[in-house]
Design a protein around this motif. Structure first.
Motif, PDB file in Angstrom:
ATOM      1  N   GLN A 614      31.934  50.354  18.951  1.00 25.02           N
ATOM      2  CA  GLN A 614      32.457  48.705  19.629  1.00 25.02           C
ATOM      3  C   GLN A 614      33.752  48.688  17.820  1.00 25.02           C
ATOM      4  OE1 GLN A 614      28.386  45.988  19.496  1.00 25.02           O
ATOM      5  NE2 GLN A 614      27.470  48.391  18.856  1.00 25.02           N
ATOM      6  N   ARG A 615      33.651  47.479  18.683  1.00 22.48           N
ATOM      7  CA  ARG A 615      34.671  47.099  17.403  1.00 22.48           C
ATOM      8  C   ARG A 615      34.615  46.435  15.754  1.00 22.48           C
ATOM      9  NH1 ARG A 615      39.514  44.917  18.605  1.00 22.48           N
ATOM     10  NH2 ARG A 615      39.925  45.730  20.493  1.00 22.48           N
ATOM     11  N   PRO A 616      35.133  46.465  14.962  1.00 19.21           N
ATOM     12  CA  PRO A 616      34.493  46.524  13.571  1.00 19.21           C
ATOM     13  C   PRO A 616      33.966  45.159  13.575  1.00 19.21           C
ATOM     14  CG  PRO A 616      36.825  47.923  13.351  1.00 19.21           C
ATOM     15  CD  PRO A 616      36.413  47.874  14.729  1.00 19.21           C
ATOM     16  N   ILE A 617      33.177  44.626  12.714  1.00 13.57           N
ATOM     17  CA  ILE A 617      32.423  43.370  11.896  1.00 13.57           C
ATOM     18  C   ILE A 617      32.540  43.014  10.638  1.00 13.57           C
ATOM     19  CG2 ILE A 617      30.547  41.889  12.476  1.00 13.57           C
ATOM     20  CD1 ILE A 617      29.986  43.701  15.176  1.00 13.57           C
ATOM     21  N   GLU A 618      33.695  42.020  10.905  1.00 14.23           N
ATOM     22  CA  GLU A 618      33.007  41.293   9.343  1.00 14.23           C
ATOM     23  C   GLU A 618      31.870  40.057   9.529  1.00 14.23           C
ATOM     24  OE1 GLU A 618      37.413  40.492   6.603  1.00 14.23           O
ATOM     25  OE2 GLU A 618      36.578  38.672   8.106  1.00 14.23           O
ATOM     26  N   ARG A 619      31.958  39.684  10.159  1.00 18.91           N
ATOM     27  CA  ARG A 619      30.499  38.653   9.393  1.00 18.91           C
ATOM     28  C   ARG A 619      29.669  37.959  10.848  1.00 18.91           C
ATOM     29  NH1 ARG A 619      35.055  35.666   9.701  1.00 18.91           N
ATOM     30  NH2 ARG A 619      35.408  34.081  11.052  1.00 18.91           N
ATOM     31  N   LEU A 620      28.623  38.072   9.870  1.00 23.60           N
ATOM     32  CA  LEU A 620      27.906  38.042  11.996  1.00 23.60           C
ATOM     33  C   LEU A 620      28.249  36.232  11.960  1.00 23.60           C
ATOM     34  CD1 LEU A 620      25.401  40.221  11.529  1.00 23.60           C
ATOM     35  CD2 LEU A 620      27.059  40.205  13.227  1.00 23.60           C
ATOM     36  N   ARG A 621      27.469  35.607  12.651  1.00 18.97           N
ATOM     37  CA  ARG A 621      26.701  33.976  12.997  1.00 18.97           C
ATOM     38  C   ARG A 621      25.361  34.428  12.074  1.00 18.97           C
ATOM     39  NH1 ARG A 621      28.076  29.349  16.968  1.00 18.97           N
ATOM     40  NH2 ARG A 621      30.464  29.683  16.592  1.00 18.97           N
ATOM     41  N   SER A 622      25.059  32.981  11.502  1.00 19.76           N
ATOM     42  CA  SER A 622      23.684  33.041  10.590  1.00 19.76           C
ATOM     43  C   SER A 622      23.984  31.718  10.791  1.00 19.76           C
ATOM     44  CB  SER A 622      23.198  33.939   9.640  1.00 19.76           C
ATOM     45  OG  SER A 622      24.914  32.978   9.245  1.00 19.76           O
ATOM     46  N   LEU A 623      22.412  31.458  11.023  1.00 19.61           N
ATOM     47  CA  LEU A 623      21.481  29.855  10.582  1.00 19.61           C
ATOM     48  C   LEU A 623      21.771  29.249   9.548  1.00 19.61           C
ATOM     49  CD1 LEU A 623      18.140  29.675  13.022  1.00 19.61           C
ATOM     50  CD2 LEU A 623      20.278  28.579  13.602  1.00 19.61           C
ATOM     51  N   PRO A 624      22.728  28.230   9.273  1.00 17.24           N
ATOM     52  CA  PRO A 624      22.323  27.811   8.055  1.00 17.24           C
ATOM     53  C   PRO A 624      21.470  27.552   7.069  1.00 17.24           C
ATOM     54  CG  PRO A 624      22.793  25.824   9.832  1.00 17.24           C
ATOM     55  CD  PRO A 624      22.795  27.046  10.208  1.00 17.24           C
ATOM     56  N   SER A 625      21.508  27.531   5.895  1.00 13.51           N
ATOM     57  CA  SER A 625      20.418  27.243   4.959  1.00 13.51           C
ATOM     58  C   SER A 625      20.807  25.993   4.647  1.00 13.51           C
ATOM     59  CB  SER A 625      20.339  28.448   3.907  1.00 13.51           C
ATOM     60  OG  SER A 625      21.801  28.431   2.858  1.00 13.51           O
ATOM     61  N   ASP A 626      19.310  25.647   3.591  1.00  9.21           N
ATOM     62  CA  ASP A 626      19.423  24.022   2.345  1.00  9.21           C
ATOM     63  C   ASP A 626      20.290  24.535   1.438  1.00  9.21           C
ATOM     64  OD1 ASP A 626      17.782  22.765   4.898  1.00  9.21           O
ATOM     65  OD2 ASP A 626      16.030  23.087   3.658  1.00  9.21           O
ATOM     66  N   ALA A 627      20.178  25.182   1.280  1.00  8.92           N
ATOM     67  CA  ALA A 627      20.562  25.608  -0.434  1.00  8.92           C
ATOM     68  C   ALA A 627      22.018  25.328   0.317  1.00  8.92           C
ATOM     69  CB  ALA A 627      20.584  27.119  -0.768  1.00  8.92           C
ATOM     70  N   LYS A 628      22.873  26.239   1.707  1.00  9.55           N
ATOM     71  CA  LYS A 628      24.321  26.350   1.603  1.00  9.55           C
ATOM     72  C   LYS A 628      24.809  24.611   1.972  1.00  9.55           C
ATOM     73  CE  LYS A 628      24.882  31.194   3.485  1.00  9.55           C
ATOM     74  NZ  LYS A 628      24.688  31.364   4.584  1.00  9.55           N
ATOM     75  N   MET A 629      23.392  23.649   1.988  1.00  8.98           N
ATOM     76  CA  MET A 629      24.466  22.709   2.270  1.00  8.98           C
ATOM     77  C   MET A 629      24.504  21.446   1.263  1.00  8.98           C
ATOM     78  SD  MET A 629      24.461  21.717   5.616  1.00  8.98           S
ATOM     79  CE  MET A 629      25.059  19.874   5.604  1.00  8.98           C
ATOM     80  N   GLY A 630      24.107  22.147   0.183  1.00 19.42           N
ATOM     81  CA  GLY A 630      23.799  21.242  -1.024  1.00 19.42           C
ATOM     82  C   GLY A 630      23.173  19.984  -0.937  1.00 19.42           C
ATOM     83  N   THR A 631      22.726  19.494  -1.769  1.00 22.00           N
ATOM     84  CA  THR A 631      22.416  18.040  -1.891  1.00 22.00           C
ATOM     85  C   THR A 631      22.830  17.380  -2.829  1.00 22.00           C
ATOM     86  OG1 THR A 631      21.145  18.251  -3.445  1.00 22.00           O
ATOM     87  CG2 THR A 631      20.267  18.742  -1.245  1.00 22.00           C
ATOM     88  N   LYS A 632      22.490  15.534  -2.106  1.00 17.60           N
ATOM     89  CA  LYS A 632      23.016  14.629  -2.667  1.00 17.60           C
ATOM     90  C   LYS A 632      22.997  13.130  -3.289  1.00 17.60           C
ATOM     91  CE  LYS A 632      27.893  16.056   0.041  1.00 17.60           C
ATOM     92  NZ  LYS A 632      28.846  14.770   0.425  1.00 17.60           N
ATOM     93  N   SER A 633      22.497  13.372  -3.724  1.00 18.61           N
ATOM     94  CA  SER A 633      21.591  12.125  -4.281  1.00 18.61           C
ATOM     95  C   SER A 633      22.418  10.587  -4.724  1.00 18.61           C
ATOM     96  CB  SER A 633      21.252  11.814  -5.578  1.00 18.61           C
ATOM     97  OG  SER A 633      22.192  12.258  -6.465  1.00 18.61           O
ATOM     98  N   SER A 634      23.413  10.319  -4.500  1.00 19.92           N
ATOM     99  CA  SER A 634      24.015   8.585  -4.285  1.00 19.92           C
ATOM    100  C   SER A 634      23.006   8.124  -3.158  1.00 19.92           C
ATOM    101  CB  SER A 634      25.414   8.920  -3.773  1.00 19.92           C
ATOM    102  OG  SER A 634      26.075   9.348  -2.239  1.00 19.92           O
ATOM    103  N   LEU A 635      22.909   6.838  -3.352  1.00 16.52           N
ATOM    104  CA  LEU A 635      22.250   5.795  -2.483  1.00 16.52           C
ATOM    105  C   LEU A 635      23.301   5.496  -1.517  1.00 16.52           C
ATOM    106  CD1 LEU A 635      21.590   2.555  -4.615  1.00 16.52           C
ATOM    107  CD2 LEU A 635      19.921   4.343  -3.807  1.00 16.52           C
ATOM    108  N   LEU A 636      24.216   5.607  -1.263  1.00 16.76           N
ATOM    109  CA  LEU A 636      25.460   5.458   0.543  1.00 16.76           C
ATOM    110  C   LEU A 636      25.223   6.295   1.217  1.00 16.76           C
ATOM    111  CD1 LEU A 636      26.835   4.020   1.802  1.00 16.76           C
ATOM    112  CD2 LEU A 636      29.081   5.245   0.451  1.00 16.76           C
ATOM    113  N   TRP A 637      24.540   7.701   0.916  1.00 18.31           N
ATOM    114  CA  TRP A 637      24.691   9.263   1.366  1.00 18.31           C
ATOM    115  C   TRP A 637      23.087   9.527   2.019  1.00 18.31           C
ATOM    116  CZ3 TRP A 637      26.397  13.582   3.708  1.00 18.31           C
ATOM    117  CH2 TRP A 637      25.559  14.504   3.819  1.00 18.31           C
TER     118      TRP A 637
END
Length: 652
Positions: A614-637
């Motif tokens: 198999q060819r070399p692999i640099e990265r795999l697909r994965s499910l995103p985590s909430d930590a990666k998404m970050g949080t926003k607290s503004s009223l508009l958001w």
């Protein structure tokens, strides 16, 4: 993730393809050792058997429209690892969802309780109103649009669920589906790498830039859709595939060379990229699932089964079959689709071809070889009933009258076609008849023999009824078949049966099973009572002498594990059987799996060399985590996220 498909409190009247062992299973497992009985052939060491199939992750509404061809792609594999200390083969089970854009978007949107994409059952149902279909399509479009707005964890750029088949090419294991490009999978863990467009693959290092299958322009999204059954030439290692779209010229055709092959003078391998070449002569959008490929020719099947959104304007289902139409087979030299020649015959449906090859004669004057015909073996259905029954629907009554001389019984048989290409101006199908009267589908051939004349073809059948009767319920296969097509074709040519409707061998399955002839050209491995098989794959014996020296691998399930209501009991499990392909009588080994494998679509054997190279692999697909998404607290958001949740709930 807990498996909730057997919770009675959440169950509605069972859909045939959402119940029993067709029901999806949500539990995924990494490689885990399995127990087994018998002796595992040493030739399997280091390889892996993998099967693909639809397994909807959003499965809350069991009363919805559903189809066997729907659902998120799930891979189920058994890797045959070699224990270095003991020198013993240890089979290990693994199953994983394919992390497509659609899958990731669905699982990261808790409000979505039914599949994001419209079911094929909705599109083919003649009772589906224009309004219903339009709303289903509009819902999918809105969810795709929503996936690209703030607050999404996965934007849907490709709608393929990669749930149909598997192919190996140039160091990549690829999962396929008609609604997008192939998706690369990593062996043996079955992790998802990324989309492959014929030039580059997501997740690989130093991916070269290139437009790939889609090319450029507003229609590139459609042109990157590929057949679920690409073909790899066992000699040149070229990958051949076609792209079926909704706009003229309707079908494009591509060939991808392996990266380590350089063209030499006189080589049959083109030195240029060959992508998205138009195939002329097709007049409308069609449902095309498979095609034929020989060493020098390609066969495109233009059958009277439409797949056209414009049908809605005619008050016709998106998918519609015309029994009075014509079946057209376009045969052209591998690198010259512009030289296509069309061969016409009676209406039929073909979802799978078994093999294609060139028949060569020697000119008595010049002594040169000349291709006289291109031959093809395919599983021919006399109607489109399978398209409807696989969605739990009754086939519609034809609105057009079929001439009496063209009426045929409901059947699916292995057919032989001989297309005469040796003489220009005479587009004749010299032979077209069934090799056997028994039902036959999900064909397979020894990989090294494909695209040339192969003596044996393997497939699946049903023993307890006709194919027509089997279509009245969820189709389950309890027989594996081996046909000596060389002998059957010879017999058919020496004493031709009736063209189109005739059979070389008219016996039923039980007559073949009870045959005492050791050299019978048809052999049937009949499953024990209540046991059912899935598509089988042939694995060759490394030191074998004959073409059929090897084994058949198939996932099997014992339906005595079903409860009184037809659902699988908790803890139900499947097995992987290794069957002697030469005798078609002996089960060499039975591997007990930790869970059941739902009846799926297509499987494939990956050799030790495939896994290692198999060819070399640099990265795999994965499910995103909430930590990666970050949080926003503004009223508009917060206001936007509240609106977003409301939109998701309204579309759920």
């Amino acid at each position: 993730m807990a498996d909730t498909t057997n919770d009675p409190s959440r169950r509605k009247p069972a859909h045939p393809y959402l119940s029993g062992n067709f029901a999806p299973i949500q539990r995924v497992q990494p490689l885990v050792a399995c127990s087994y009985t018998g002796i595992i052939p040493v030739d399997l060491a280091g390889g892996e058997y993998v099967r693909n199939g639809g397994n909807p992750v959003a499965n809350e509404s069991l009363g919805r429209d559903a189809h066997w061809f729907d659902g998120d792609g799930m891979l189920t594999g058994v890797a045959f690892t070699l224990d270095g200390e003991k020198g013993k083969i240890q089979p290990k089970f693994v199953n994983q969802y394919i992390l497509t854009d659609v899958f990731i978007s669905t699982v990261t949107s808790p409000s979505i309780t039914t599949p994001l994409l419209p079911s094929i059952a909705t599109l083919v149902n003649p009772l589906s109103s224009l309004l219903t279909i339009t709303l289903r399509i509009l819902r999918a479009l809105l969810l795709v649009l929503l996936s690209h707005l703030p607050g999404s964890k996965q934007g849907i750029k490709k709608i393929s669920v990669a749930n149909t088949a598997l192919v190996y090419h140039d160091g990549r294991a690829l999962a396929t589906c008609e609604s997008g490009p192939p998706m690369r999978i990593a062996l043996p863990d079955l992790d998802t790498v990324g989309w492959y467009n014929g030039e580059k693959c997501e997740g690989e290092p130093q991916a070269i830039d290139g437009l790939g299958f889609g090319g450029k322009g507003p229609l590139s999204f459609f042109r990157e859709w590929t057949t679920a059954h690409p073909r790899v030439d066992p000699d040149s290692k070229e990958l051949l595939l076609f792209h079926s779209t909704f706009v003229p010229p309707y079908v494009h055709y591509s060939i991808v060379k392996p990266s380590d092959i350089k063209s030499a003078p006189g080589s049959s391998v083109s030195s240029d990229r060959f992508q998205n070449a138009a195939v002329p002569g097709i007049q409308s959008a069609k449902m095309m699932h498979d095609f034929g490929v020989s060493k020098h020719h390609t066969i495109i099947m233009d059958l009277p089964l439409s797949l056209d959104p414009l049908n809605l304007a005619k008050n016709t289902p998106v998918v519609a079959y015309d029994p009075t139409g014509r079946s057209r087979f376009g045969v052209f030299p591998r690198y010259s689709p512009d030289k296509v020649r069309w061969f016409e015959t009676r209406a039929c449906c073909i979802f799978h071809t078994a093999n294609s090859w060139d028949s060569v004669t020697v000119d008595s004057t010049s002594g040169k070889e000349r291709i006289e015909s291109v031959d093809m073996l395919a599983c021919r259905l006399t109607s489109a009933s399978l398209v409807f029954s696989a969605g739990g629907l009754a086939a519609p009554v034809p609105t057009k009258t079929v001439p009496d001389e063209e009426r045929e019984e409901e059947q699916c048989r292995l057919y032989y076609y001989e297309f005469c290409v040796g003489f220009q101006g005479r587009d004749e199908i010299r032979h077209q008849w069934a090799l056997s009267a028994i039902p036959f589908e999900f064909p397979s051939v020894r990989e090294s023999s494909s695209m040339s004349f192969a003596k044996y073809i393997y497939g699946c059948s049903v023993s307890d009824s006709s194919f027509g009767a089997a279509l009245g319920r969820a189709v389950k296969m309890n027989a594996l078949v081996k046909m000596d097509v060389e002998r059957l074709i010879e017999r058919g040519k020496s004493d031709p049966p009736t063209a189109i409707s005739g059979c070389v061998d008219n016996r039923k399955v039980d007559e073949i099973v009870n045959s005492k002839h050791a050299d019978d050209p048809i052999k049937v491995f009949l499953m024990p009572e209540d046991w059912y098989a899935q598509e089988c794959s042939f694995v060759a014996r490394q030191d074998g002498t004959f073409e059929d020296d090897g084994w058949l691998l198939s996932y099997v399930f014992d339906e005595s594990q079903l409860q009184a209501d037809g659902e699988c009991r908790p803890g139900a499990s499947s097995e992987l059987w290794i069957i002697d392909a030469k005798s078609m009588r002996e089960v060499i080994a039975k591997i007990q799996l930790p869970q059941r494998v739902p009846y799926g679509l297509h499987g494939r054997w990956f050799s030790k060399g495939d896994v290692q190279n198999q060819r070399p692999i640099e990265r795999l697909r994965s499910l995103p985590s909430d930590a990666k998404m970050g949080t926003k607290s503004s009223l508009l958001w917060q206001a936007w996220m509240a609106l977003r949740r409301s939109l998701e709930l309204s579309l759920a």
